[in-house]
Design a protein around this motif. Structure first.
Motif, PDB file in Angstrom:
ATOM      1  N   VAL A   1      -6.663   0.142  11.025  1.00  0.00           N
ATOM      2  CA  VAL A   1      -6.328   0.903   9.827  1.00  0.00           C
ATOM      3  C   VAL A   1      -6.197  -0.069   8.659  1.00  0.00           C
ATOM      4  O   VAL A   1      -5.741  -1.197   8.835  1.00  0.00           O
ATOM      5  CB  VAL A   1      -5.018   1.705  10.033  1.00  0.00           C
ATOM      6  N   LYS A   2      -6.644   0.367   7.482  1.00  0.00           N
ATOM      7  CA  LYS A   2      -6.581  -0.493   6.305  1.00  0.00           C
ATOM      8  C   LYS A   2      -5.248  -0.336   5.580  1.00  0.00           C
ATOM      9  O   LYS A   2      -4.610   0.708   5.634  1.00  0.00           O
ATOM     10  CB  LYS A   2      -7.735  -0.150   5.342  1.00  0.00           C
ATOM     11  N   MET A   3      -4.879  -1.389   4.875  1.00  0.00           N
ATOM     12  CA  MET A   3      -3.665  -1.377   4.071  1.00  0.00           C
ATOM     13  C   MET A   3      -3.710  -0.212   3.087  1.00  0.00           C
ATOM     14  O   MET A   3      -4.748   0.056   2.467  1.00  0.00           O
ATOM     15  CB  MET A   3      -3.534  -2.686   3.293  1.00  0.00           C
ATOM     16  N   GLY A   4      -2.611   0.508   2.940  1.00  0.00           N
ATOM     17  CA  GLY A   4      -2.528   1.628   2.025  1.00  0.00           C
ATOM     18  C   GLY A   4      -2.959   2.944   2.638  1.00  0.00           C
ATOM     19  O   GLY A   4      -2.749   4.001   2.034  1.00  0.00           O
ATOM     20  N   GLU A   5      -3.570   2.887   3.849  1.00  0.00           N
ATOM     21  CA  GLU A   5      -4.020   4.113   4.500  1.00  0.00           C
ATOM     22  C   GLU A   5      -3.018   4.529   5.577  1.00  0.00           C
ATOM     23  O   GLU A   5      -1.936   3.955   5.698  1.00  0.00           O
ATOM     24  CB  GLU A   5      -5.423   3.911   5.082  1.00  0.00           C
TER      25      GLU A   5
ATOM     26  N   PHE B   1       0.745   3.190   5.778  1.00  0.00           N
ATOM     27  CA  PHE B   1       0.833   1.750   5.530  1.00  0.00           C
ATOM     28  C   PHE B   1       0.750   1.442   4.039  1.00  0.00           C
ATOM     29  O   PHE B   1       0.228   0.409   3.638  1.00  0.00           O
ATOM     30  CB  PHE B   1      -0.248   1.015   6.327  1.00  0.00           C
ATOM     31  N   LYS B   2       1.311   2.344   3.232  1.00  0.00           N
ATOM     32  CA  LYS B   2       1.480   2.062   1.815  1.00  0.00           C
ATOM     33  C   LYS B   2       2.724   1.197   1.646  1.00  0.00           C
ATOM     34  O   LYS B   2       3.751   1.445   2.271  1.00  0.00           O
ATOM     35  CB  LYS B   2       1.640   3.359   1.020  1.00  0.00           C
ATOM     36  N   ASP B   3       2.626   0.175   0.820  1.00  0.00           N
ATOM     37  CA  ASP B   3       3.778  -0.687   0.578  1.00  0.00           C
ATOM     38  C   ASP B   3       4.908   0.097  -0.082  1.00  0.00           C
ATOM     39  O   ASP B   3       4.673   0.964  -0.929  1.00  0.00           O
ATOM     40  CB  ASP B   3       3.401  -1.872  -0.309  1.00  0.00           C
ATOM     41  N   LEU B   4       6.129  -0.208   0.315  1.00  0.00           N
ATOM     42  CA  LEU B   4       7.325   0.413  -0.243  1.00  0.00           C
ATOM     43  C   LEU B   4       8.214  -0.673  -0.828  1.00  0.00           C
ATOM     44  O   LEU B   4       8.011  -1.864  -0.578  1.00  0.00           O
ATOM     45  CB  LEU B   4       8.089   1.170   0.853  1.00  0.00           C
TER      46      LEU B   4
ATOM     47  N   LYS C   1       7.023  -4.434   2.853  1.00  0.00           N
ATOM     48  CA  LYS C   1       5.699  -4.894   2.457  1.00  0.00           C
ATOM     49  C   LYS C   1       4.895  -5.144   3.731  1.00  0.00           C
ATOM     50  O   LYS C   1       5.368  -5.805   4.650  1.00  0.00           O
ATOM     51  CB  LYS C   1       5.791  -6.184   1.630  1.00  0.00           C
ATOM     52  N   HIS C   2       3.704  -4.586   3.783  1.00  0.00           N
ATOM     53  CA  HIS C   2       2.884  -4.708   4.990  1.00  0.00           C
ATOM     54  C   HIS C   2       2.047  -5.980   4.961  1.00  0.00           C
ATOM     55  O   HIS C   2       1.642  -6.463   3.913  1.00  0.00           O
ATOM     56  CB  HIS C   2       1.974  -3.483   5.129  1.00  0.00           C
TER      57      HIS C   2
ATOM     58  N   SER D   1       6.266  -2.132  15.691  1.00  0.00           N
ATOM     59  CA  SER D   1       6.452  -3.585  15.574  1.00  0.00           C
ATOM     60  C   SER D   1       5.522  -4.065  14.468  1.00  0.00           C
ATOM     61  O   SER D   1       4.311  -4.199  14.663  1.00  0.00           O
ATOM     62  CB  SER D   1       6.127  -4.276  16.896  1.00  0.00           C
ATOM     63  N   TYR D   2       6.104  -4.281  13.286  1.00  0.00           N
ATOM     64  CA  TYR D   2       5.334  -4.661  12.107  1.00  0.00           C
ATOM     65  C   TYR D   2       5.103  -6.169  12.066  1.00  0.00           C
ATOM     66  O   TYR D   2       5.991  -6.961  12.398  1.00  0.00           O
ATOM     67  CB  TYR D   2       6.074  -4.253  10.836  1.00  0.00           C
ATOM     68  N   GLN D   3       3.912  -6.543  11.619  1.00  0.00           N
ATOM     69  CA  GLN D   3       3.579  -7.954  11.424  1.00  0.00           C
ATOM     70  C   GLN D   3       4.341  -8.488  10.200  1.00  0.00           C
ATOM     71  O   GLN D   3       4.353  -7.864   9.137  1.00  0.00           O
ATOM     72  CB  GLN D   3       2.075  -8.094  11.199  1.00  0.00           C
TER      73      GLN D   3
END
Length: 361
Positions: free
Chosen positions: A265-269, A328-331, A335-336, A294-296
């Motif tokens: 999945v892409k960032m923001g999607e 996976f939108k940054d909040l 931050k992803h 489990s986030y990177q």
């Protein structure tokens, strides 16, 4: 939102407050108050800075001593609610620390129209025994706002407020207040008690669990408080917390048909995922269902974040399908980072299934 909130403290409010102060205080310099408050720096001031600046300018433009000025502030506080009304407890916080008896009376009065939860905390730090004695008495008051102040003001980790290290180390002075409020009829008060307990779980989980063990099952209001107060421990799968509110960590459950719509999945999607939870026991079993991601992290390690899904009774051999979406939108709070991630399904705090996926730039 912050921009809208700070604009509660606007020129109209300053003019109204100034006129009311001048009507009560012959020594009050209303022209100086207005010009020094709405000055060249006013627009750049943020929410708390605006309130504190107003507090300071009130003090700077009266010839009255604190106690005489306090009587006027108490009278005026009845006419202002919400954020604007917090100007009056702020005045007590800044200028009243050398007058604890009069200031505590004022804070009890003012909280009925706004909130004194922030202003009370310096008094706890400087006059712990005197202030906590007053707050214990407030916890039996007929006014729900006063009772809430007893709980909210004594929270060890009240957000946006100064911490109370002495209560983070040992919350025993707070517990008698919570005991008085454990069956409170007001949801407004019960929410505060639950939040206080949740604060205690962060530094003294044993104390929170012991309290909850004694309380749970005695009254519907108390049960609600315990369940909400233990939310962080429950979310993290603490076995004792789960047992207190009726989850059987020994009950057998199974997770099947765990599928992700995407393995990349892409960032923001976002992507969809689904799973089935089945009760393998020969009788009904109560279960708390959630999932953990489990986030990177930027340094290459993984950091777990637990999400709640549901709490429900599962009939024997019952298979319940859950479909969820993960963005996976940054909040502002997260931050992803690209790389390998994991997602697992939790039932009563146990991870029963797990899959990996990759987050791309």
């Amino acid at each position: 939102m912050a921009e809208l909130l700070k604009n509660e403290f606007n020129k109209d409010f300053v003019l109204l407050l100034g006129s009311k102060l001048a009507a009560l205080d012959e020594s009050f310099n209303i022209e100086g108050f207005i010009s020094s408050t709405i000055n060249e720096n006013w627009e750049s001031r943020e929410l708390k800075d605006r309130m504190r600046h107003i507090t300071n300018m009130i003090h700077a433009h009266t010839a009255l001593n604190y106690v005489d000025q306090l009587n006027m502030m108490m009278e005026l506080s009845c006419h202002f609610g919400g954020l604007k009304g917090m100007t009056f407890p702020d005045y007590v916080e800044v200028y009243g620390l050398d007058h604890p008896r009069e200031s505590l009376v004022a804070l009890k009065h003012m909280t009925q129209f706004s909130s004194s939860e922030f202003a009370i905390r310096p008094f706890i730090v400087k006059y712990e025994k005197q202030t906590m004695k007053a707050m214990y008495e407030w916890s039996a008051d007929s006014n729900e706002h006063v009772r809430r102040l007893a709980s909210e003001g004594s929270r060890p980790r009240l957000p946006w407020a100064m911490a109370l290290p002495v209560f983070k180390k040992d919350p025993s002075s707070v517990l008698p207040i919570l005991e008085n409020l454990k069956r409170d009829e007001s949801l407004y008060v019960r929410k505060s008690v639950a939040n206080n307990i949740n604060d205690i779980t962060k530094d003294n989980p044993e104390a929170a669990l012991e309290l909850s063990q004694r309380w749970y099952g005695n009254h519907e209001h108390t049960n609600w408080i315990v369940k909400h107060g233990l939310r962080t421990l429950l979310k993290n799968g603490n076995k004792q917390a789960l047992q207190i509110i009726g989850f059987d960590d020994k009950a057998r459950f199974e997770v099947a048909e765990f599928n992700l719509s995407e393995e990349q999945v892409k960032m923001g999607e976002s992507f969809q995922f689904g799973f089935k939870v089945s009760n393998l026991e020969p009788k009904e079993a109560f279960a708390k269902v959630g999932f953990v991601v489990s986030y990177q992290k930027a340094n290459g390690s993984l950091s777990d974040k637990i999400f709640h899904v549901t709490e429900k009774e599962f009939a024997s051999a019952d298979a319940v399908l859950f479909n969820k979406k993960l963005s996976f939108k940054d909040l502002t709070t997260r931050k992803h980072h690209p790389g390998l991630h994991k997602i697992g399904v939790l039932v009563n705090g146990k991870k029963l299934a797990e899959k990996e996926f990759e987050l791309l730039h």
